[in-house]
Design a protein around this motif. Structure first.
Motif, mmCIF file in Angstrom:
data_model
loop_
_atom_site.group_PDB
_atom_site.id
_atom_site.type_symbol
_atom_site.label_atom_id
_atom_site.label_comp_id
_atom_site.label_asym_id
_atom_site.label_seq_id
_atom_site.Cartn_x
_atom_site.Cartn_y
_atom_site.Cartn_z
ATOM 1 N N UNK A 1 0.838 -1.539 -0.219
ATOM 2 C CA UNK A 1 -0.212 0.000 -0.025
ATOM 3 C C UNK A 1 1.008 1.404 -0.118
ATOM 4 N N UNK A 2 1.803 1.510 0.760
ATOM 5 C CA UNK A 2 2.543 2.092 0.630
ATOM 6 C C UNK A 2 3.296 2.584 -0.108
ATOM 7 N N UNK A 3 3.971 1.702 -0.668
ATOM 8 C CA UNK A 3 4.635 1.425 -2.139
ATOM 9 C C UNK A 3 3.652 2.187 -3.348
ATOM 10 N N UNK A 4 2.861 1.852 -3.409
ATOM 11 C CA UNK A 4 1.843 2.512 -4.446
ATOM 12 C C UNK A 4 1.573 3.823 -3.510
ATOM 13 N N UNK A 5 0.986 4.755 -2.730
ATOM 14 C CA UNK A 5 0.609 5.089 -2.250
ATOM 15 C C UNK A 5 1.924 6.631 -2.273
ATOM 16 N N UNK A 6 3.285 6.127 -2.414
ATOM 17 C CA UNK A 6 4.874 6.760 -2.780
ATOM 18 C C UNK A 6 4.505 6.819 -4.259
ATOM 19 N N UNK A 7 4.603 5.796 -5.087
ATOM 20 C CA UNK A 7 4.259 6.143 -6.396
ATOM 21 C C UNK A 7 3.336 7.097 -6.815
ATOM 22 N N UNK A 8 2.225 7.200 -6.034
ATOM 23 C CA UNK A 8 1.068 7.893 -6.584
ATOM 24 C C UNK A 8 1.712 10.113 -6.298
ATOM 25 N N UNK A 9 2.225 10.098 -5.424
ATOM 26 C CA UNK A 9 2.367 11.319 -4.483
ATOM 27 C C UNK A 9 3.593 11.572 -5.098
ATOM 28 N N UNK A 10 4.307 11.275 -5.747
ATOM 29 C CA UNK A 10 6.125 10.834 -6.137
ATOM 30 C C UNK A 10 5.855 11.689 -7.624
ATOM 31 N N UNK A 11 4.996 10.714 -7.944
ATOM 32 C CA UNK A 11 4.450 10.900 -10.335
ATOM 33 C C UNK A 11 4.234 12.789 -9.683
ATOM 34 N N UNK B 1 8.814 19.555 -11.908
ATOM 35 C CA UNK B 1 9.189 19.562 -13.314
ATOM 36 C C UNK B 1 10.141 18.528 -13.971
ATOM 37 N N UNK B 2 9.715 17.626 -13.423
ATOM 38 C CA UNK B 2 10.856 16.723 -13.685
ATOM 39 C C UNK B 2 10.037 15.197 -14.095
ATOM 40 N N UNK B 3 10.681 14.121 -14.802
ATOM 41 C CA UNK B 3 9.668 12.741 -15.820
ATOM 42 C C UNK B 3 9.971 11.762 -14.088
ATOM 43 N N UNK B 4 9.153 11.084 -14.093
ATOM 44 C CA UNK B 4 9.538 10.133 -12.919
ATOM 45 C C UNK B 4 10.120 8.968 -12.748
ATOM 46 N N UNK B 5 10.377 8.899 -12.730
ATOM 47 C CA UNK B 5 11.353 7.311 -13.632
ATOM 48 C C UNK B 5 10.977 6.551 -12.631
ATOM 49 N N UNK B 6 11.263 5.028 -13.554
ATOM 50 C CA UNK B 6 10.195 3.597 -13.490
ATOM 51 C C UNK B 6 10.487 3.520 -11.912
ATOM 52 N N UNK B 7 9.601 2.422 -11.214
ATOM 53 C CA UNK B 7 9.495 2.282 -10.043
ATOM 54 C C UNK B 7 9.890 2.870 -9.130
ATOM 55 N N UNK B 8 9.270 4.794 -9.544
ATOM 56 C CA UNK B 8 9.785 5.518 -8.298
ATOM 57 C C UNK B 8 9.154 5.212 -7.067
ATOM 58 N N UNK B 9 7.570 3.875 -6.942
ATOM 59 C CA UNK B 9 6.990 4.454 -5.874
ATOM 60 C C UNK B 9 8.031 2.397 -4.959
ATOM 61 N N UNK C 1 16.572 12.511 -12.098
ATOM 62 C CA UNK C 1 15.525 12.477 -12.717
ATOM 63 C C UNK C 1 15.343 13.834 -14.743
ATOM 64 N N UNK C 2 15.360 13.166 -15.411
ATOM 65 C CA UNK C 2 15.608 14.302 -16.685
ATOM 66 C C UNK C 2 13.863 14.848 -16.620
ATOM 67 N N UNK C 3 14.065 16.349 -17.270
ATOM 68 C CA UNK C 3 13.332 17.627 -16.833
ATOM 69 C C UNK C 3 12.383 17.008 -17.562
ATOM 70 N N UNK C 4 10.769 17.115 -17.821
ATOM 71 C CA UNK C 4 9.789 17.157 -18.765
ATOM 72 C C UNK C 4 9.944 17.864 -19.667
ATOM 73 N N UNK C 5 9.341 17.323 -20.789
ATOM 74 C CA UNK C 5 9.490 18.026 -21.893
ATOM 75 C C UNK C 5 7.907 18.245 -22.241
ATOM 76 N N UNK C 6 7.260 18.568 -21.277
ATOM 77 C CA UNK C 6 6.003 19.327 -21.595
ATOM 78 C C UNK C 6 5.651 21.030 -20.588
ATOM 79 N N UNK C 7 4.822 21.834 -21.411
ATOM 80 C CA UNK C 7 4.581 23.190 -20.496
ATOM 81 C C UNK C 7 4.161 23.226 -19.740
#
Length: 334
Positions: A89-99, A107-115, A203-209
Motif C-alpha cells: 500500500x505504501x509503495x503504491x501511495x508513494x508512487x502516486x504522490x511521487x509522480x 517538473x521532472x520526469x518520474x522514473x520507473x519504479x519511483x514508488x 530524473x530528466x526534465x519533463x518535455x511538456x510545458x
C-alpha cells in the motif's frame, strides 16, 4: 525545477500526501483486525496508531523499538500482519504522490519504479531515525513531567486546587514534549528530503510545458477501465464489511446478567393545564366521597338513637302485677 527547495519541504511534500493516500486502506484493515481481536494496543494507543499508519518510515523501526528498546506498543499477530500488508500500500501511495510531486512541483520526469525507490529510502531513514526519536521523546517527556512535579513540591504554587494543579502540570510538560516532537519531526523530514534529492537530480526534465504537465497529471488518475475498477472496489468493500460484521458480535463485550441495569422509563412531560384539571376532578371526587361518608354516618347514628328509644318504650309498657294479700275468712255463725 525548483533547485532551491529545502530538504524539509521536499520530504514533507512527498510523505504528507502519501500518508493521506494510503491511510483509508490501512485504517480499514486495522479496524478489521481489531474486530477479529488479533490486535491489542496498550496505553500508547495514539502513538501506536501513528506508527502503524505511517509505516513508510516505520516498517523497519518497529522491530528495533519492540526488541532492542524493550518498548511494546501492543500485542497480537495483527500488528506484524498490518505492517506486512502496508508495504505494498505504501509503495503504491508513494508512487502516486511521487509522480504528482515530480510533475507538478519539480517538473521532472518520474522514473520507473519511483514508488519502490522512495519506499526503501524512506524505510531506511525511518529504521535509523525513528528509534532515536522514540528514545529522545520518551526521555524528554519523563524529564518534563519530573520538573513539573518538582515545581509544586518546592511550594512555589502551594495552595493550588487539585484541578488547577493537574491543568498546570499538563500544560508545562505537554508544551515541552510537543515542541521537542515537532522539532524531531522537522529533522526527520529533512533527512528524508536529503535522501530523496539524489533521485530527483537523476530524473530528466519533463518535455511538456506547465499546462501539458497538469493535463498529464490529471490523466494519470483516470483508470483505463473504470467499470472494472469500480467493480473491484465495490467487491472488496462488501467482503470487508461482511468480515467486520461477522466478527464483531463475537468479540464485542456484553454486560453480565448480574450487572444489567434496570430499565428506567422516561418521565412524561409536565403539562400544567392537564395536571390542574386532574387535580380538580380528584378533589371533586374526594369531596363527594366525604359528603357521602358524612351522610352515612349521620344515618347510622340516627338509626342507633331510634333503636334505643324503641327499647326504652317497650320496657315501660311491660309492667309486673302487684302481689295481693288473701282475704280474711268469713266469721262463722253460731
Amino acid at each position: 525545477m525548483n533547485d532551491q527547495m529545502s530538504p524539509t519541504k521536499l520530504g514533507l511534500g512527498i510523505l504528507w500526501p502519501a500518508f493521506w493516500t494510503g491511510l483509508p486502506i490501512k485504517l480499514a484493515i486495522a479496524v478489521l483486525f481489531l474486530a477479529f481481536g488479533i490486535i491489542h494496543l496498550e496505553t500508547r494507543i495514539a502513538l501506536a496508531f501513528l506508527m502503524l499508519l505511517t509505516s513508510p518510515v516505520t516498517v523497519f523501526a518497529l522491530p528495533t523499538i519492540t526488541m532492542g528498546l524493550d518498548s511494546h506498543i501492543g500485542e497480537g499477530v495483527g500488528i506484524a500482519l498490518l505492517f506486512l500488508l502496508a508495504i505494498p500500500i505504501d509503495i503504491w501511495a508513494l508512487g502516486v504522490a511521487g509522480r504528482t510531486f515530480f510533475l507538478e512541483r519539480l517538473r521532472r520526469e518520474p522514473p520507473d519504479g519511483l514508488g519502490l525507490t522512495l519506499w526503501w529510502k524512506c524505510a531506511l531513514v525511518g529504521a535509523i531515525f525513528v528509534p532515536i526519536l522514540w528514545v529522545a521523546e520518551s526521555a524528554t517527556t519523563d524529564f518534563s513531567i519530573s520538573v513539573a512535579q518538582s515545581i509544586f513540591e518546592t511550594g512555589f504554587l502551594e495552595g493550588t486546587p487539585v484541578p488547577e494543579r493537574i491543568s498546570i502540570e499538563l500544560t508545562l510538560w505537554g508544551t515541552v514534549a510537543t515542541g521537542v516532537l515537532l522539532l524531531l519531526f522537522g529533522i526527520g523530514f529533512s533527512l528524508v528530503g536529503r535522501v530523496i534529492r539524489g533521485t530527483v537530480q537523476s530524473a530528466r526534465h519533463a518535455p511538456e510545458n506547465y499546462e501539458g504537465l497538469i493535463t498529464r497529471w490529471d490523466l494519470m488518475r483516470v483508470p483505463a477501465d473504470q467499470g472494472l475498477l469500480l467493480t473491484a472496489l465495490s467487491g472488496v468493500a462488501v467482503v470487508l464489511s461482511l468480515l467486520f460484521w461477522s466478527a464483531l458480535p463475537v468479540f464485542t463485550p456484553h454486560p453480565h446478567d448480574c450487572c444489567k441495569k434496570e430499565e428506567v422509563k422516561a418521565v412524561p412531560a409536565f403539562k400544567p393545564l392537564e395536571t390542574l384539571n386532574k387535580d380538580e376532578k380528584m378533589i371533586a371526587q374526594l369531596a363527594a366521597r366525604v359528603e357521602l361518608l358524612v351522610e352515612q354516618r349521620a344515618k347510622a347514628e340516627l338509626e342507633k338513637e331510634r333503636s334505643k328509644e324503641k327499647g326504652n318504650t317497650g320496657k315501660e309498657e311491660v309492667k309486673v302485677p302487684e302481689a295481693t294479700e288473701p282475704a280474711p275468712p268469713a266469721a262463722m255463725k253460731p
